[in-house]
Design an enzyme around this catalytic site. Structure first.
Site: not given
Ligand code: 0O2
Length: 236
Positions: A50, A88, A171
């Protein structure tokens, strides 16, 4: 029930506020302590990254007379979300799994004004020599099927503690104000699961909104560039 002085009582008190008369297994206290320490480390890593972003924003705002970064939000993933994600991914619910397999326990969201600011900020951050890029996902170039757009970076940053240096993963999600507006509403709507047959049509509506928003983002960038070009002409 043990109501005498417990050798672990001080430790227990520092981890959770459990009265001493409650017997907590030592290994549980130990695990809680380790979890608390890991979370502290992630939160320090967030501070490191940050600060880097704030420094970049301060410098660029003086140099270019405008802020590329509108806002920086951060969070350490909540314990229940950590458990949910490990579940998951079919991973054991342990501290080791969290540290080894979850890249988003420490998360920073950078909200930029314009799409080109996203790439500029990302480029400047990853070119710093103490930052190691682990993964890049460009959901702006390649939006998700539902319309989600954002630029994701997983980076590793060294954090210096009293007796060790640790490379911590963070991240970083970088997006425009408009992308963030869409993602926030999409996130809220995901919790409303009782929509039955309407899910398909609502998904399609959300996708339409995402496309309109992306078009607006591109348009705003064109407007900014034409203003900048105009200013340059006036100055000459
Ligand atoms: P939270 O509560 O926001 O932390 P990975 O993390 O790589 O194992 P994934 O899903 O392949 O899993 O990673 P990806 O696609 O990079 O997405 C990670 C995060 O991106 C999510 O974290 C969300 O914050 C955001 N994100 C991804 N897709 C979407 C979407 O369709 N809509 C919204 N609003 N946010 C999204 P988390 O852990 O799912 O949730």
């Amino acid at each position: 029930m043990n109501i005498g002085m417990n050798p672990n009582s001080e430790l227990k008190q520092s981890v959770v506020s459990i009265p001493d008369i409650v017997q907590v297994p030592d290994d549980l206290v130990h695990q809680a302590r380790e979890f608390q320490e890991a979370i502290m480390m992630y939160s320090c890593a967030i501070r490191e990254v940050k600060t880097k972003l704030e420094v970049l924003n301060d410098e660029l705002s003086v140099r270019n007379q405008r802020n590329p970064i509108e806002m920086i939000k951060s969070r350490v993933k909540k314990p229940l979300s950590i458990v949910e994600k490990l579940h998951r991914k079919n991973l054991p619910i342990t501290l080791d799994s969290m540290v080894n397999y979850l890249d988003d326990v420490a998360g920073i969201r950078v909200i930029c004004s314009f799409v080109d600011d996203i790439y500029a900020v990302a480029r400047m951050l990853v070119s710093q020599d103490d930052i190691r890029v682990i993964a890049v996902k460009d959901y702006i170039e390649n939006p998700k099927e539902n319309g989600y757009r954002s630029y994701h970076l997983i980076v590793e940053v060294p954090v210096f503690f009293s007796d060790q240096k640790k490379d911590m993963r963070v991240e970083v999600q970088i997006r425009t104000i408009a992308m963030d507006f869409w993602a926030s509403l999409d996130h809220q709507l995901k919790y409303k699961k009782d929509i039955g047959d309407a899910a398909g049509s609502i998904g399609a509506e959300l996708k339409k909104c995402a496309d309109v928003i992306a078009k607006t983002d591109r348009h705003m960038l064109v407007i900014r560039k034409s203003i900048e070009a105009q200013r340059r002409t006036v100055r000459q």
